[in-house]
Design an enzyme around this catalytic site. Structure first.
Site, PDB file in Angstrom:
ATOM      1  NE  ARG A 180      -4.286  -1.411   0.074  1.00  0.00           N
ATOM      2  CZ  ARG A 180      -4.430  -2.497  -0.656  1.00  0.00           C
ATOM      3  NH1 ARG A 180      -3.427  -2.908  -1.421  1.00  0.00           N
ATOM      4  NH2 ARG A 180      -5.555  -3.184  -0.639  1.00  0.00           N
ATOM      5  CG  HIS A 207      -3.585  -0.469  -6.697  1.00  0.00           C
ATOM      6  ND1 HIS A 207      -3.928   0.204  -5.555  1.00  0.00           N
ATOM      7  CD2 HIS A 207      -3.527  -1.786  -6.345  1.00  0.00           C
ATOM      8  CE1 HIS A 207      -4.079  -0.652  -4.556  1.00  0.00           C
ATOM      9  NE2 HIS A 207      -3.845  -1.874  -5.022  1.00  0.00           N
ATOM     10  CD  GLU A 243      -3.360   3.503  -5.346  1.00  0.00           C
ATOM     11  OE1 GLU A 243      -4.412   2.888  -5.650  1.00  0.00           O
ATOM     12  OE2 GLU A 243      -2.335   2.938  -4.936  1.00  0.00           O
TER      13      GLU A 243
END
Length: 345
Positions: free
Chosen positions: A258, A306, A287
């Site tokens: 993360r 991601h 993000e």
């Protein structure tokens, strides 16, 4: 007549088609349930970005009111409020940070996650990132974009090009993803060291560090630092300026955990200084990554949005986990991937 016990699946019509549950998976879940159960799939889109969304459409709230089991991306607090009879909730995400609010943390609802389901493709991505920097693909991609036949970065006496089997990979977090990375790295002849919060040994050939100084023992040896820990209160900001300074010169940092685990400002400074060879980043503090982030333009950074866990085999593994847990649940046995609500994973 006794009302059927209800299992609700809120995993359909995700904005990312590869993560929308296919009909065959719903069928296998339905077939795994014993008599006396019903499966309800609300006509409402799911949202599996991050650890799952907070808002639930009215159709989902209506469906969960009589639910005993809930399968979704994350477990929003609204599920707990709407489903007083809920006993088991499964999140199809690996991370559970967005689900561990007071409502579920202090409830009797058993929470399971998809840890391990994403491990294989994520480990493949890590390997690709290591090779990207080890074999100079970053130089080649930039030269190709400019139509330059440029051998200099490869031929120079100080070239950072290297063979993986001469390098050491340091894995921070030896869970399912970390073990899959270790397996691949060991197969390529790399030295593998790892840190883990709990006790116990790692896979064969992996040197594991435990305790408060585990990270300090690992960092000076890590030519490739691979971050795979879950985001918890203990791991937020785990890798900062101090830790980056402990890495060998020319090291590569790879984060598929993360974004908040890694101090991005400290990483940018280390990359600009030239001390680090590069960074492969699949996750970020914010993000989507903001347009003005220096990470977009630093020549020694590889950005992926991601997607390290993306795979067409995702639903095969996810369904097998859910089906196995349905059978365990029906038999009154312990469930796989039960989340330790205090630890956060």
């Amino acid at each position: 007549m006794t009302a059927p016990r209800r299992l609700v699946i809120h995993l359909r019509d995700d904005a990312r088609p590869v993560y929308s549950i296919p009909d065959w998976a719903v069928d296998e879940i339905r077939e795994a349930l014993p008599d006396g159960w019903e499966v309800v799939v609300p006509d409402a889109p799911a949202d599996g970005r991050g650890d799952g969304g907070d808002d639930l459409p009215p159709a989902v709230l209506d469906a969960v009111r009589d639910a005993e089991v809930y399968l979704g991306y994350g477990v929003p607090a609204a599920v707990l409020h709407a489903a007083p009879g809920l006993k088991w909730a499964h999140t199809a995400s690996a991370g559970v940070g967005g689900s561990l609010r007071d409502e579920i943390a202090h409830s009797d609802v058993v929470l399971t996650n998809a840890a391990g389901v994403y491990a294989e493709p994520m480990a493949d991505t890590v390997l690709a990132m290591m090779l990207h920097f080890a074999r100079g693909l970053d130089f080649a991609v930039r030269a190709q974009a400019d139509r330059r036949w440029d051998k200099a970065p490869f031929d120079d006496a100080e070239s950072p090009i290297r063979e993986l089997n001469e390098a050491t990979v340091g894995i921070v977090g030896l869970g399912g993803i970390g073990r899959a990375v270790a397996h691949r790295a060991s197969a390529l002849g790399m030295t593998v060291v790892a840190s883990r919060r709990g006790g116990g040994d790692g896979p064969d050939g992996v040197e594991v560090f435990h305790g408060e100084d585990a990270l300090d023992q690992l960092l000076p040896r890590a030519d490739f630092l691979v971050v795979t820990v879950p985001l918890t209160a203990e791991t937020e900001g785990l890798i900062g300026a101090r830790e980056l300074a402990m890495l060998p010169e020319g090291a590569v940092v790879i984060n598929v955990a993360r974004g908040a685990v890694l101090d991005e400002r400290a990483l940018i400074d280390a990359l600009r200084s030239g001390r680090l060879r590069g960074a492969g980043l699949d996750v970020f503090a914010r993000e989507p990554l903001p347009d003005d982030s220096p990470l977009w333009t630093l020549p020694n950074v590889l950005v992926t949005p991601h997607v390290s866990g993306a795979s067409h085999r995702f639903w095969r593994r996810q369904t097998e986990l859910i089906v196995q847990n349905i059978r365990r649940y029906a038999a009154g046995g312990p469930l796989r991937n039960t989340v330790d609500k205090k630890a956060g994973y």
